[in-house]
Scaffold this motif. Structure first.
Motif, PDB file in Angstrom:
ATOM      1  N   UNK A  51       0.874  -1.185   0.000  1.00 45.01           N
ATOM      2  CA  UNK A  51       0.000   0.000   0.000  1.00 45.01           C
ATOM      3  C   UNK A  51       0.905   1.227   0.000  1.00 45.01           C
ATOM      4  N   UNK A  52       0.753   2.066  -1.021  1.00 44.76           N
ATOM      5  CA  UNK A  52       1.626   3.245  -1.133  1.00 44.76           C
ATOM      6  C   UNK A  52       0.921   4.529  -0.712  1.00 44.76           C
ATOM      7  N   UNK A  53      -0.410   4.465  -0.580  1.00 47.54           N
ATOM      8  CA  UNK A  53      -1.149   5.666  -0.153  1.00 47.54           C
ATOM      9  C   UNK A  53      -2.450   5.217   0.497  1.00 47.54           C
ATOM     10  N   UNK A  54      -2.789   5.878   1.614  1.00 45.90           N
ATOM     11  CA  UNK A  54      -4.070   5.612   2.280  1.00 45.90           C
ATOM     12  C   UNK A  54      -4.774   6.943   2.496  1.00 45.90           C
ATOM     13  N   UNK A  55      -6.028   7.021   2.048  1.00 42.48           N
ATOM     14  CA  UNK A  55      -6.838   8.219   2.268  1.00 42.48           C
ATOM     15  C   UNK A  55      -8.246   7.725   2.612  1.00 42.48           C
ATOM     16  N   UNK A  56      -8.437   7.421   3.893  1.00 43.69           N
ATOM     17  CA  UNK A  56      -9.712   6.833   4.308  1.00 43.69           C
ATOM     18  C   UNK A  56      -9.885   5.462   3.686  1.00 43.69           C
ATOM     19  N   UNK A  57     -10.972   5.299   2.949  1.00 39.01           N
ATOM     20  CA  UNK A  57     -11.229   4.009   2.306  1.00 39.01           C
ATOM     21  C   UNK A  57     -10.541   3.897   0.957  1.00 39.01           C
ATOM     22  N   UNK A  58      -9.918   4.986   0.500  1.00 42.36           N
ATOM     23  CA  UNK A  58      -9.238   4.977  -0.793  1.00 42.36           C
ATOM     24  C   UNK A  58      -7.758   4.648  -0.598  1.00 42.36           C
ATOM     25  N   UNK A  59      -7.302   3.642  -1.324  1.00 44.13           N
ATOM     26  CA  UNK A  59      -5.910   3.224  -1.233  1.00 44.13           C
ATOM     27  C   UNK A  59      -5.292   3.182  -2.621  1.00 44.13           C
ATOM     28  N   UNK A  60      -3.966   3.288  -2.640  1.00 41.09           N
ATOM     29  CA  UNK A  60      -3.213   2.993  -3.852  1.00 41.09           C
ATOM     30  C   UNK A  60      -2.234   1.884  -3.496  1.00 41.09           C
ATOM     31  N   UNK A  61      -2.104   0.891  -4.370  1.00 41.52           N
ATOM     32  CA  UNK A  61      -1.196  -0.227  -4.087  1.00 41.52           C
ATOM     33  C   UNK A  61      -0.371  -0.540  -5.316  1.00 41.52           C
ATOM     34  N   UNK A  62       0.798  -1.094  -5.070  1.00 42.11           N
ATOM     35  CA  UNK A  62       1.664  -1.549  -6.156  1.00 42.11           C
ATOM     36  C   UNK A  62       1.897  -3.034  -5.963  1.00 42.11           C
ATOM     37  N   UNK A  63       1.702  -3.793  -7.030  1.00 44.00           N
ATOM     38  CA  UNK A  63       1.916  -5.236  -6.933  1.00 44.00           C
ATOM     39  C   UNK A  63       3.126  -5.634  -7.775  1.00 44.00           C
ATOM     40  N   UNK A  64       3.739  -6.725  -7.357  1.00 43.84           N
ATOM     41  CA  UNK A  64       4.881  -7.280  -8.113  1.00 43.84           C
ATOM     42  C   UNK A  64       4.568  -8.740  -8.380  1.00 43.84           C
ATOM     43  N   UNK A  65       4.811  -9.142  -9.620  1.00 44.19           N
ATOM     44  CA  UNK A  65       4.524 -10.522 -10.019  1.00 44.19           C
ATOM     45  C   UNK A  65       5.738 -11.414  -9.752  1.00 44.19           C
ATOM     46  N   UNK A  66       5.507 -12.718  -9.515  1.00 45.70           N
ATOM     47  CA  UNK A  66       6.649 -13.623  -9.337  1.00 45.70           C
ATOM     48  C   UNK A  66       7.237 -14.080 -10.667  1.00 45.70           C
ATOM     49  N   UNK A  67       6.539 -13.809 -11.768  1.00 50.57           N
ATOM     50  CA  UNK A  67       6.987 -14.334 -13.064  1.00 50.57           C
ATOM     51  C   UNK A  67       8.044 -13.427 -13.667  1.00 50.57           C
TER      52      UNK A  67
END
Lengths: 186, 169
Positions: free
Chosen positions: A74-90
Motif C-alpha cells: 500500500x503506497x497511499x491511504x486516504x480513508x477508504x481509498x488506497x493505492x497499491x503496487x503489486x509485483x509478479x513472481x513471473x
C-alpha cells in the motif's frame, strides 16, 4: 465521495423503504458490465468478520492466495481509498502494476492504472445463516468491443482458472488460521 | 453524473461503471424499496444487472436516469407481484388528492410507512413513488410503466385515495 457504506447508512435511516445493494450484489452487477471479467461465487464456512479480517489485510492476504502476486504494498491511504503496487513472481510478462482501491467493509474494488484490469472481492453474511459468508470474486480484463471478442474469450478462460484458484486459496488460508476445536472431554 | 463518465462506462471502463452504479443506487433503491418492499433488494440487484448489461445501448447519457428508472419500475413491480400483496378495496374511498410527503410527517416511523405501503397494490405504489418522491408527471409515469396516460391518471387517483384511507385508518 459518497461510499457504499454511506449509502447503506442513509438507506437504513430513511422513513421510506429504500432497497440497497449488498457487496455480493454489486459484484454480480459489475461483472455483467465487464465482458472480460469472470465471477466466482461461494459460501465460506466462516463468519464475515473472520473472512473480511483476512481479506482486508491486502498486503498479507493477496500474495497468500493469488499466485500472480508475489508482493503487494500500500503506497497511499486516504480513508477508504488506497493505492497499491503489486509485483509478479513471473520473470517473463510479470510487470509491476498499480491499483486504485476502494476498501470498505465487505467490499474491495481494485482497478489497475492504466485502467484495464479489475478485481472485486465482496462478502456478506449468508442470508439465514450468519455463521457463514457469501463471497463473490470478480476479476479480469476490463475492456469491451467487438474486435476484442477473441481476446476477451481467451482472457475469460484464463481468468476462470485463476479466480477459482484465488477463491480456493482464500478458503485454504482461512482454514489454516482456524482455531482448532478441542476434542470432547469424557 | 457527467456525460463523460457515462460514456466511459459504456465503453467498459470499470471505474466509470462502478461510479455510475453507485450514483444510481440511492435513486433506484428508493423506487425498488417502496414498490417491491421485502423484495426490494432483489429488485434493485436485477435492475443494476440490467443497467450494467444494456448501458452500451443508451444513446444519450442525459437520459440515463429516466432509462434506469424504467428498468427499476419494471423489475420492482415484477418482484412485488411474486410476493404477497393485499388488494385494495376501493369502495367508499375519498377521491380527493393527497401528497404522501405531507401525510407522512416527522412523527411517523419507517414501520408505519411500510405498513401503509404494504396495503397498496404494487402498481399503486409505483405511481405514488414516481409522483411524490420523484416528481414525475403523468406522461413520464406512463412512459416508465409502459401504459396509457389515462391508466396512470386513474391509478394515481386510486393510489392517493387508498394511501390516505390506510394512513388515517
Amino acid at each position: 465521495m459518497t461510499t457504499w457504506t454511506d449509502l447503506d447508512a442513509a438507506a437504513a435511516g430513511d422513513r421510506w423503504p429504500v432497497a440497497t445493494l449488498d457487496p455480493p450484489a454489486r459484484g454480480r452487477a459489475l461483472a455483467v458490465g465487464l465482458p472480460g471479467a469472470v465471477v466466482h461465487e461461494v459460501v465460506i464456512d466462516r463468519p464475515i468478520d473472520e473472512v473480511w479480517a483476512f481479506i482486508a489485510d491486502l498486503e498479507r492476504s493477496v500474495p497468500t492466495f493469488d499466485r500472480d502476486v508475489a508482493d503487494l504494498r500500500i503506497t497511499r491511504r486516504d480513508g477508504h481509498r488506497l493505492t497499491a503496487r503489486t509485483r509478479s513472481p513471473w520473470r517473463v510478462g510479470g510487470l509491476p502494476m498499480r491499483f486504485e482501491i476502494d476498501l470498505e467493509v465487505g467490499w474491495c474494488w481494485m482497478v489497475s492504472q492504466p485502467n484495464f484490469y479489475v478485481v472485486a472481492m465482496a462478502a456478506a453474511p449468508e442470508p439465514g445463516d450468519p455463521s457463514r459468508t457469501r463471497y463473490v470474486h470478480v476479476e479480469g480484463v476490463a475492456r469491451r468491443g467487438r474486435l476484442l471478442q477473441p481476446l476477451l474469450r481467451l482472457s475469460r478462460w484464463r481468468s476462470r482458472r485463476h479466480v477459482a484458484h484465488d477463491v480456493a486459496g482464500i478458503a485454504a488460508a482461512l482454514d489454516a488460521t482456524a482455531t482448532p476445536v478441542p476434542p470432547p472431554t469424557r | 453524473m457527467d456525460d463523460a463518465t457515462i460514456r466511459r462506462a459504456q465503453r467498459g471502463d470499470p471505474a466509470a461503471l462502478e461510479e455510475v452504479l453507485r450514483d444510481l443506487a440511492p435513486y433506484l433503491g428508493r423506487i425498488c424499496g417502496a414498490i417491491a418492499l421485502q423484495a426490494g433488494d432483489d429488485a434493485l440487484q436485477e435492475t443494476m444487472v440490467n443497467v450494467a448489461r444494456h448501458l452500451g445501448s443508451l444513446r444519450e447519457p442525459a437520459a440515463l436516469r429516466g432509462w434506469a428508472r424504467r428498468i427499476a419500475v419494471r423489475e420492482a413491480v415484477r418482484a412485488a407481484t411474486h410476493g404477497r400483496d393485499v388488494p385494495v378495496d376501493l369502495a367508499g374511498v375519498d377521491p380527493a388528492g393527497l401528497d404522501p410527503r405531507r401525510v407522512v410527517g416527522d412523527g411517523s416511523t419507517a414501520v408505519e410507512v411500510r405498513a401503509v405501503l404494504e396495503s397498496l397494490e404494487p402498481d399503486q405504489r409505483a405511481v405514488l413513488v414516481m409522483r411524490h418522491l420523484d416528481g414525475l408527471d403523468e406522461l413520464e409515469m406512463a412512459e416508465a410503466l409502459q401504459v396509457a396516460r389515462g391508466t396512470v391518471k386513474s391509478r394515481l387517483h386510486r393510489a392517493r385515495a387508498a394511501f390516505r384511507e390506510r394512513w388515517t385508518a
